[in-house]
Design a protein around this motif. Structure first.
Motif, PDB file in Angstrom:
ATOM      1  N   THR A  16      20.534  10.071  33.074  1.00 27.32           N
ATOM      2  CA  THR A  16      19.977  11.255  33.744  1.00 27.32           C
ATOM      3  C   THR A  16      21.051  12.311  33.972  1.00 27.32           C
ATOM      4  O   THR A  16      20.829  13.502  33.746  1.00 27.32           O
ATOM      5  N   SER A  17      22.222  11.875  34.427  1.00 32.21           N
ATOM      6  CA  SER A  17      23.310  12.810  34.732  1.00 32.21           C
ATOM      7  C   SER A  17      23.800  13.530  33.482  1.00 32.21           C
ATOM      8  O   SER A  17      24.064  14.737  33.504  1.00 32.21           O
ATOM      9  N   CYS A  22      23.279  19.192  30.313  1.00 30.56           N
ATOM     10  CA  CYS A  22      22.913  20.142  29.244  1.00 30.56           C
ATOM     11  C   CYS A  22      22.836  21.570  29.772  1.00 30.56           C
ATOM     12  O   CYS A  22      22.942  22.531  28.997  1.00 30.56           O
ATOM     13  N   VAL A  23      22.645  21.710  31.079  1.00 34.08           N
ATOM     14  CA  VAL A  23      22.526  23.041  31.665  1.00 34.08           C
ATOM     15  C   VAL A  23      23.807  23.856  31.473  1.00 34.08           C
ATOM     16  O   VAL A  23      23.775  25.082  31.501  1.00 34.08           O
ATOM     17  N   PRO A 161      16.807  13.006  28.135  1.00 35.95           N
ATOM     18  CA  PRO A 161      15.958  14.208  28.094  1.00 35.95           C
ATOM     19  C   PRO A 161      15.341  14.545  29.444  1.00 35.95           C
ATOM     20  O   PRO A 161      15.123  15.716  29.747  1.00 35.95           O
ATOM     21  N   GLU A 162      15.074  13.534  30.266  1.00 28.35           N
ATOM     22  CA  GLU A 162      14.499  13.814  31.583  1.00 28.35           C
ATOM     23  C   GLU A 162      15.469  14.630  32.438  1.00 28.35           C
ATOM     24  O   GLU A 162      15.054  15.525  33.178  1.00 28.35           O
ATOM     25  N   GLY A 163      16.768  14.300  32.362  1.00 35.63           N
ATOM     26  CA  GLY A 163      17.759  15.061  33.119  1.00 35.63           C
ATOM     27  C   GLY A 163      17.782  16.513  32.692  1.00 35.63           C
ATOM     28  O   GLY A 163      17.874  17.427  33.522  1.00 35.63           O
ATOM     29  N   GLY A 176      21.882  28.533  40.124  1.00 40.06           N
ATOM     30  CA  GLY A 176      23.187  28.426  39.495  1.00 40.06           C
ATOM     31  C   GLY A 176      23.322  27.143  38.690  1.00 40.06           C
ATOM     32  O   GLY A 176      22.643  26.149  38.969  1.00 40.06           O
ATOM     33  N   LYS A 177      24.205  27.154  37.687  1.00 38.41           N
ATOM     34  CA  LYS A 177      24.357  25.992  36.819  1.00 38.41           C
ATOM     35  C   LYS A 177      24.768  24.749  37.609  1.00 38.41           C
ATOM     36  O   LYS A 177      24.226  23.663  37.392  1.00 38.41           O
TER      37      LYS A 177
END
Length: 260
Positions: A16-17, A22-23, A161-163, A176-177
């Motif tokens: 998840t992390s 990806c952000v 992909p869920e993260g 914010g990122k």
């Protein structure tokens, strides 16, 4: 608690992390086609894990009941479904691509309810890992170390992909990122917590292990049918969600057979 157990507890959270990260590398909203494909893949992994890693072992452990060996699996499965149904009705949350919150009326922010929606379906995944690890540690349940690793790895793969699916829409809404990444990470931290609590419960009442295995399966299937499959088919008609469901199913099936 051995290093292997700790690793398998943390693998889904790590997935998840990494996905939430990806952000930092991708811009804008996730392409709807990609999102549907990834959601379908996650659904396929969860269904395969529910069958081969949870329901089948539950019935194998109840073989002594003869023709009634299915009973613990059926009872546990329905308890898992009803458990998620209660959570679904009592915790306010908002699914992706939806403007209507579910659960009781609340003044929580939209972003908070989006995170709560993902957190809800991370609970049964954590429970699944916990109960399988408890069975392996017990040593007499027919669950192997490789089988437990296969389940943790499979859930970690579908958690990637869920993260991304939770962090990138938050970023697109102006967050914010760093904060969007943090929200994505927090949505997954419930998994190791649920796993540890389930391990403790299974250790105290080991004879109920078949019920706990099928309980986790019921909870996971509820999430797949209530949330993931509709999301993988939402919007413009496409077969990608179905194809990626099949891909996720076969990946988890291969992991379970190869490692189990």
């Amino acid at each position: 608690m051995t290093k292997n157990v700790i690793l398998e507890l943390l693998l889904p959270f790590l997935g998840t992390s990494l996905g939430a990260g990806c952000v930092f590398f991708l811009k804008g909203r996730m392409n709807p086609i990609i999102q549907r494909s990834l959601t379908g893949f996650a659904a396929g992994v969860m269904v395969a894990a529910s069958v081969w890693s949870l329901l089948v072992p539950a019935m194998e452990q109840a073989e002594g009941m003869g023709r009634w060996a299915f009973l613990p699996a059926v009872i546990g499965f329905w308890l898992g479904v009803l458990f998620l149904l209660v959570l679904d009705r009592t915790i306010p949350h908002l699914h992706q691509n939806s403007n209507k919150p579910e659960g009781p009326h609340t003044r929580l922010k939209r972003t908070t309810m989006l995170v709560l929606a993902v957190t809800l379906h991370n609970i049964p995944e954590g429970m699944a890992v916990g109960v399988v690890l408890a069975g392996w540690i017990a040593g007499n349940s027919g669950i192997t170390a490789a089988g437990a690793l296969a389940l943790s790895l499979g859930i970690a793969i579908q958690n990637f992909p869920e993260g991304a699916i939770i962090s990138m829409p938050l970023r697109a809404e102006g967050m914010g990122k760093g904060r969007a990444f943090l929200y994505g990470v927090l949505s997954g931290i419930v998994e190791p917590l649920a796993a540890v609590l389930t391990m403790l419960a299974a250790g105290l009442i080991l004879p109920t292990l078949p019920y706990l295995l099928s309980f986790a399966a019921g909870a996971m299937i509820y999430v797949v049918v209530e949330e993931l499959i509709p999301e993988s088919s939402a919007g413009e008609h496409s077969n990608l969600g179905t194809l990626f469901f099949a891909a996720g199913f076969t990946v988890m099936l291969a992991l379970d057979v190869a490692l189990g």
